[in-house]
Design a protein around this motif. Structure first.
Motif, mmCIF file in Angstrom:
data_model
loop_
_atom_site.group_PDB
_atom_site.id
_atom_site.type_symbol
_atom_site.label_atom_id
_atom_site.label_comp_id
_atom_site.label_asym_id
_atom_site.label_seq_id
_atom_site.Cartn_x
_atom_site.Cartn_y
_atom_site.Cartn_z
ATOM 1 N N LEU A 116 0.930 -1.495 -0.060
ATOM 2 C CA LEU A 116 0.007 -0.304 -0.216
ATOM 3 C C LEU A 116 0.702 1.201 0.014
ATOM 4 C CD1 LEU A 116 -2.721 -1.234 2.171
ATOM 5 C CD2 LEU A 116 -2.323 -0.724 0.231
ATOM 6 N N ALA A 117 1.933 1.317 0.790
ATOM 7 C CA ALA A 117 3.038 2.371 0.341
ATOM 8 C C ALA A 117 3.913 2.688 -0.471
ATOM 9 C CB ALA A 117 4.141 2.213 1.840
ATOM 10 N N CYS A 123 5.286 3.282 -7.013
ATOM 11 C CA CYS A 123 6.222 2.696 -7.123
ATOM 12 C C CYS A 123 5.935 0.834 -6.907
ATOM 13 C CB CYS A 123 7.413 2.661 -5.499
ATOM 14 S SG CYS A 123 8.236 4.028 -5.454
ATOM 15 N N PHE A 124 4.921 1.305 -7.765
ATOM 16 C CA PHE A 124 4.056 -0.350 -8.299
ATOM 17 C C PHE A 124 3.538 -0.392 -8.980
ATOM 18 C CE2 PHE A 124 1.196 -2.864 -7.331
ATOM 19 C CZ PHE A 124 0.601 -4.795 -6.189
ATOM 20 N N ASP A 125 4.386 -1.977 -10.107
ATOM 21 C CA ASP A 125 4.120 -2.470 -11.099
ATOM 22 C C ASP A 125 2.930 -3.182 -10.699
ATOM 23 O OD1 ASP A 125 3.861 -3.619 -13.651
ATOM 24 O OD2 ASP A 125 6.121 -3.916 -13.471
ATOM 25 N N TYR A 126 1.489 -2.576 -11.207
ATOM 26 C CA TYR A 126 0.448 -2.813 -11.174
ATOM 27 C C TYR A 126 0.261 -4.003 -12.122
ATOM 28 C CZ TYR A 126 -0.948 0.420 -8.270
ATOM 29 O OH TYR A 126 -0.805 1.383 -7.262
ATOM 30 N N GLU A 127 1.141 -3.994 -13.344
ATOM 31 C CA GLU A 127 0.523 -5.496 -14.489
ATOM 32 C C GLU A 127 1.151 -6.782 -13.568
ATOM 33 O OE1 GLU A 127 2.416 -3.940 -18.512
ATOM 34 O OE2 GLU A 127 0.605 -2.912 -18.372
ATOM 35 N N VAL A 131 6.426 -4.990 -6.247
ATOM 36 C CA VAL A 131 7.087 -3.964 -5.855
ATOM 37 C C VAL A 131 8.173 -3.440 -6.413
ATOM 38 C CG1 VAL A 131 7.919 -2.073 -3.832
ATOM 39 C CG2 VAL A 131 5.870 -3.585 -3.527
ATOM 40 N N LEU A 132 7.888 -1.993 -7.342
ATOM 41 C CA LEU A 132 9.424 -1.470 -8.210
ATOM 42 C C LEU A 132 10.547 -1.478 -7.570
ATOM 43 C CD1 LEU A 132 7.648 0.951 -10.306
ATOM 44 C CD2 LEU A 132 7.918 -1.197 -10.815
ATOM 45 N N GLU A 133 12.002 -2.356 -7.823
ATOM 46 C CA GLU A 133 12.932 -2.321 -6.909
ATOM 47 C C GLU A 133 13.401 -1.267 -7.546
ATOM 48 O OE1 GLU A 133 16.689 -4.914 -6.904
ATOM 49 O OE2 GLU A 133 15.726 -5.896 -8.194
ATOM 50 N N ASN A 134 14.318 -0.403 -5.886
ATOM 51 C CA ASN A 134 15.266 0.516 -6.095
ATOM 52 C C ASN A 134 14.556 1.855 -6.225
ATOM 53 O OD1 ASN A 134 16.985 -0.648 -6.428
ATOM 54 N ND2 ASN A 134 17.911 -1.188 -7.875
ATOM 55 N N CYS A 135 12.978 2.328 -5.910
ATOM 56 C CA CYS A 135 12.481 3.887 -6.473
ATOM 57 C C CYS A 135 12.518 4.540 -5.424
ATOM 58 C CB CYS A 135 10.941 3.015 -6.329
ATOM 59 S SG CYS A 135 9.858 4.047 -6.533
ATOM 60 N N ASP A 136 12.972 6.171 -5.459
ATOM 61 C CA ASP A 136 13.246 6.823 -4.969
ATOM 62 C C ASP A 136 12.287 7.462 -4.636
ATOM 63 O OD1 ASP A 136 12.972 7.986 -6.898
ATOM 64 O OD2 ASP A 136 15.635 9.082 -7.213
#
Length: 566
Positions: A116-117, A123-127, A131-136
């Protein structure tokens, strides 16, 4: 006749205990010539003995055992779960099962909070639902991957500063059971509220989780304060068996709850991480209502005050004052073994607890695992802890607890770092389960050896008071490793470096253990302290906050045994 035989056997144990510890719980003077009348009257009239087991239903033996002519309990299916008829021991077991469900449910809740955060931060890949890696991108001033470690920091600080207050209430009032029940009720309420964890409430739920962690520790402290009472009733050999059963029951409860959630959410309903956490929290509420109700109803409500509050002293500061006295006592020359053990315990527990806390974050962000896969990882870890415990017994019996504990921490540090760095390179999901199995073996080795080490070096006459200090030491530094982890992640470093820093606390604990004297000297030191108790040290440690009842100080242990089963 059955009741008389039961109470006379109980009184005989208590009188033997008095002779060993030079204290008088039962005054038998003129009534010594009247064992049937006078001694039984002492059991009826003495309130402390009533609480400990003479007349209280929570400590009485079952009718089946009382009827045994040779005094040996009858065996049958699952007879080991009868705990020799002690109701309070059965209740202790139920409470452990309830806590096991809470620990496992928090794994799914942590996964949901990270998801959720990350979604709110973009920072999230819905497809691919990961969770996306290394998202700042930050949310509420922090990176989503640092959320769980930040919650652990808050919870650790609350425990470090507030546990002595809880300990003072447990020691200086008669509300020991009330504290435990209140903590259990508040935990149940928190778990119920967290069923509503969604995109608009996740931040509040994360804050609530920090308070729930403190409530969990308050519950543990209240329950453990009864442990020397049970040990004093059944003796050292029996309490070792009880402890093994309690640990096995809690493990079984954890595994059953985890498996139930995985099957329902992962294979039957196939839910996402958020809905999985909601179902898990709902199941956990039902789980703890049943387990905690069955457990606390077997505990005594009439608990005598352990130690009167000194005149002019405040209840909320008494725990801090007594902890300071205990620390001063441990810095005496004759307490060198205990001093180094507790100092090592502070770092070892902080590292191990933090490693387990941040593991879901690493699995989700670095490996892209979902809630079901994270649950399977921890199920593998739990199952693998069984051979780890068997290995702990094998290795410790052929060496000594000090060496075994050091090697277990070294293996845990190596396995933890090796897995984190290799998985970051190869990115093979099934390899994470192999890592989980190796971590489980190390944890199954670490925990029983830690307990065995403590039981082997603590003098019997200080067992009750130091058991409370043991709980405090395991929590006092629990906030520092997750703080380091958060700082590293927030500054753009990979999570594997955070794990490296966390396991560095294990190396500090190993270095402190190396300062111990040879094992034979530690055992000799303990034997000397059993025969010549240092009165000054006893006064310094007397009444430590968060401890178990000091009127049962020293527990009824068989000090003639040089070895303790691990």
């Amino acid at each position: 006749q059955k009741q008389r035989a039961k109470y006379e056997a109980r009184l005989k144990n208590l009188v033997n205990f008095n002779e060993q510890n030079n204290q008088s719980l039962v005054q038998v003077t003129t009534n010594q010539r009247q064992p049937c009348a006078g001694l039984l009257n002492a059991l009826f009239e003495n309130p402390r003995i009533e609480m400990l087991g003479g007349m209280d239903s929570h400590m009485k033996m079952s009718e089946e055992e009382a009827a045994a002519s040779d005094g040996t309990p009858k065996h049958g299916c699952c007879s080991f779960l009868r705990f020799e008829g002690l109701d309070i021991a059965k209740g202790y077991n139920w409470l452990g099962i309830g806590r096991g469900g809470i620990v496992m449910s928090n794994i799914f809740l942590s996964t949901s909070l990270i998801y959720l955060a990350s979604q709110e931060a973009g920072c999230f890949d819905y497809e691919e639902d990961k969770v996306l890696e290394n998202c700042d991108t930050r949310v509420y001033g922090m990176l989503p991957v640092a959320l769980i470690s930040n919650v652990a920091v808050i919870s650790g600080l609350l425990s470090a500063f507030c546990m002595p207050v809880i300990g003072g209430i447990v020691d200086c009032t008669s509300y020991r059971t009330v504290v435990g029940v209140l903590a259990s009720v508040l935990l149940g309420i928190a778990q119920s509220i967290q069923i509503g964890t969604i995109s608009s409430t996740w931040f509040f739920m994360a804050i609530l989780q920090a308070f729930a962690g403190f409530l969990y520790q308050a519950h543990v402290m209240s329950v453990m304060s009864f442990l020397p009472n049970i040990a004093g009733t059944v003796g050292q050999k029996t309490i070792i068996g009880f402890t093994s059963i309690w640990q096995m029951s809690q493990f079984t409860g954890q595994a059953c709850f985890l498996l139930m959630v995985i099957v329902i959410t992962g294979f039957i309903l196939r839910t996402n991480a958020v809905l999985t956490a909601q179902i898990s929290q709902g199941l956990n509420v039902a789980w703890i209502v049943i387990a905690f109700t069955l457990g606390w109803r077997l505990f005594p409500w009439k608990v005598p005050i352990n130690r009167a509050l000194p005149e002019g002293k405040a209840l909320w500061t008494e725990g801090f004052r007594q902890n300071w006295k205990t620390i001063r006592g441990l810095f005496r020359q004759e307490s060198k073994a205990l001093r180094y053990y507790f100092l090592a315990l502070v770092f070892a527990e902080a590292a191990t607890n933090t490693f387990v806390t941040v593991a879901p974050t690493y699995l989700i962000e670095a490996l892209g695992m979902g809630s079901t896969e994270v649950g399977i990882f921890f199920l593998v870890t739990l199952v693998s802890s069984i051979p780890g415990s068997l290995w702990a017994k094998f290795f410790t019996s052929r060496s000594n607890p000090n060496l075994s504990w050091r090697v277990s921490m070294l293996c845990l540090a190596i396995v933890g770092n090796l897995g984190a760095f290799l998985l970051d390179i190869i990115e093979i999901r099934w390899a994470a389960y192999v890592w989980g199995a190796l971590v489980g073996v190390c944890l199954g080795w670490f925990y029983p050896t830690e307990d065995c080490f403590f039981s082997m070096i603590v003098p019997p006459k200080q067992g009750a008071e130091l058991s409370g200090f043991y709980v405090y030491c395991s929590q006092i530094l629990g906030w520092l490793p997750p703080l380091f982890f958060s700082l590293l992640v927030e500054n753009g470093l990979n999570q594997k470096w955070g794990i490296l820093v966390i396991t560095g606390f294990h190396l500090i604990a190993i270095g402190i253990c190396c300062l111990q004297e040879p094992w034979e000297d530690l055992i000799a030191e303990k034997k000397m302290s059993e025969t010549t108790t240092d009165e000054g040290l006893t006064r310094e440690m007397e009444g430590n906050s968060g401890t178990s009842a000091n009127y049962f100080e020293g527990s009824q242990q068989d000090s003639s045994d040089d070895e303790v089963s691990c």
